[in-house]
Design an enzyme around this catalytic site. Structure first.
Site, PDB file in Angstrom:
ATOM      1  N   GLU A 188      -4.676 -38.886  -1.162  1.00 38.01           N
ATOM      2  CA  GLU A 188      -3.772 -39.917  -0.655  1.00 38.01           C
ATOM      3  C   GLU A 188      -2.985 -40.635  -1.748  1.00 38.01           C
ATOM      4  OE1 GLU A 188      -6.553 -41.328   3.156  1.00 38.01           O
ATOM      5  OE2 GLU A 188      -6.494 -42.541   1.316  1.00 38.01           O
ATOM      6  N   GLU A 322      -7.326 -35.949   7.416  1.00 36.75           N
ATOM      7  CA  GLU A 322      -8.356 -36.931   7.754  1.00 36.75           C
ATOM      8  C   GLU A 322      -7.910 -37.737   8.967  1.00 36.75           C
ATOM      9  OE1 GLU A 322      -9.364 -39.586   4.585  1.00 36.75           O
ATOM     10  OE2 GLU A 322      -9.472 -38.005   3.062  1.00 36.75           O
TER      11      GLU A 322
END
Length: 451
Positions: A188, A322
């Site tokens: 991320e 995710e």
């Protein structure tokens, strides 16, 4: 199946200048059986739905070396996971998951000049082997890894050297795996508020996006330049902070890839008050114990539609690397509704949803089952193997999972009405998608095999 009425004349013209006897193995380039002739869109769809092996091999921290025997298992268990066993991995397959994402902090036990530990690398190999042996796909990445990626804007040259050195080693170590292994460029962290504050105007925005794009391009270039199966490996490109709206911004660019085998990765933790916070408020959100209002569903569908419109509809596969929520401070029915609704909304739009699960979370590593068996039934209903469309591999008319010389010879024999020529999967020969097989498809098949 419709066969063109002009086929006989056209085929005669083709055969007049090129006999089927020219289609011998020696006349064609050798094919690597390790990588199937399937698009990344087909491969991602074949994954079904997935699960993360979270808070395990991405566990990191200086304290681990100080308070442990400094072995791979010390890091593996540092954030609460038991030592992973083959049975735990097989249990994921038994619960219906088709892909396991394995986040990795490769800097653990790292030597000088960013040399990855041979012992740590071997342990990741063991996990990847177990995943693939269980008939699942596996994704490995460079995860948070202590946060060094966050320093890219201030220390670009050294960070890029570290990134390149690490991916060169990873790519080389795993180069012989077939297409059941996918590499993901990062987690991320690609996107920096120190360069561009998304809540403070546009200053620095182009620069931050430019650096994200540069790093992702570097990843593709490194993998494609390595050997064995890597020039054709399917790759997962990290979106801008893996945020859906930011990844759909025109400034985010997918890398140039000579193999054209890439998917994009985003994450889904929305609304944050339910999907991230447990039972205490934060300055940026209020904790919620329930989910499922009309507005909640509207928000979910808008986000998933955004990815479909900007990527799927343009031929770019999407993996929700995710999604999830905590169980602490949450109403169990809302947890079940949220997880199943996100999974369903993603899967129905051709996105692959991969559940975030950590020790003590949704998947019980002791029982090797999902904690909520009602959730398992909902997941299985979403991705029921009896309803799942088979993967269509272009040219694979004998339906053996790959396109090679055998398929091309079979198509020729079928055209010549040979009695033993049966096209088990005739649609795979319809390369130009006009619902018929004719000489144009034949020419395209030959071209595909020659490339």
């Amino acid at each position: 199946m419709k066969v063109s009425k002009i086929f006989v004349k056209a085929l005669a013209a083709v055969l007049a200048v090129q006999s089927i006897t020219s289609l011998n193995v020696c006349a064609l380039p050798a094919k690597n059986n390790g990588m199937r002739n399937m698009t990344t869109m087909e491969l991602v769809r074949d994954m079904g739905i997935g699960i993360n092996l979270g808070n395990t091999f991405e566990a990191c921290g200086d304290w681990i070396a100080e308070w442990s025997d400094n072995t791979p298992s010390a890091y593996e268990t540092a954030w609460g996971s038991p030592v992973i066993t083959k049975e735990m991995i097989e249990g994921m397959a038994d619960e219906g998951f088709g892909v396991v994402r394995v986040p990795v902090a490769w800097s653990n036990l790292m030597g000088e000049n960013y040399t990855i530990s041979a012992d740590y690398d071997a342990r990741i190999h063991e996990i990847v082997d177990w995943v693939i042996d269980a008939n699942m796909y596996c994704i490995i990445n460079i995860h948070w890894d202590g946060g060094w990626v966050n320093t890219f804007p201030d220390n670009k040259d050294e960070c890029m050297r570290r990134y390149e050195t690490m991916w060169t080693q990873i790519a080389d170590s795993f180069k012989d795996y077939d297409d059941h292994l996918m590499f993901e460029s990062q987690n991320e962290e690609l996107g920096w508020e120190s360069v561009w504050n998304p809540w403070g105007g546009t200053e620095g925005k182009a620069e931050s996006y430019g650096l994200v794009n540069e790093i992702n391009q570097k990843f593709v270039d490194i993998v494609r330049a390595s050997g064995s199966n890597n020039p054709q490996r399917h790759l997962l490109i990290s979106g801008y902070n893996t945020g859906i709206d930011r990844t759909c911004d025109p400034l985010f660019k997918m890398p140039e890839d000579p193999a054209n085998r890439m998917a994009v990765s985003v994450h889904y933790y929305t609304p944050a008050g339910f999907a991230i916070l447990e039972d205490e408020d934060a300055s940026w959100a209020k904790a919620r114990s329930t989910w499922g209002t009309e507005d909640d569903f509207k928000e979910l569908y808008e986000q998933m539609d955004m990815m479909k419109t900007n990527y799927i509809d343009k031929g770019i596969p999407v993996i929700i690397g995710e999604y999830g929520c905590p169980t602490k401070g949450k109403e169990p029915d809302s947890v079940r509704l949220f997880l199943s609704s996100v999974c369903k909304a993603a899967y129905e739009r051709q996105l692959c949803p991969v559940l975030w699960s950590t020790p003590g979370g949704h998947y019980n590593r002791d029982t090797c089952q999902l904690e909520d068996q009602e959730l398992k039934l909902l997941f299985n209903e979403i991705c029921d193997s009896s309803q799942k469309q088979p993967v269509q591999i272009a040219g694979d008319v004998n339906n053996d999972g790959q396109f090679n010389i055998s398929d091309l010879v079979l198509v020729h024999k079928w055209f010549l009405a040979a009695p033993d020529a049966e096209l088990i999967n005739w649609q795979a020969a319809d390369i130009n998608n006009d619902n018929q097989i004719d000489v144009f498809d034949l020419c395209l098949l030959r071209k595909m095999l020659a490339n």
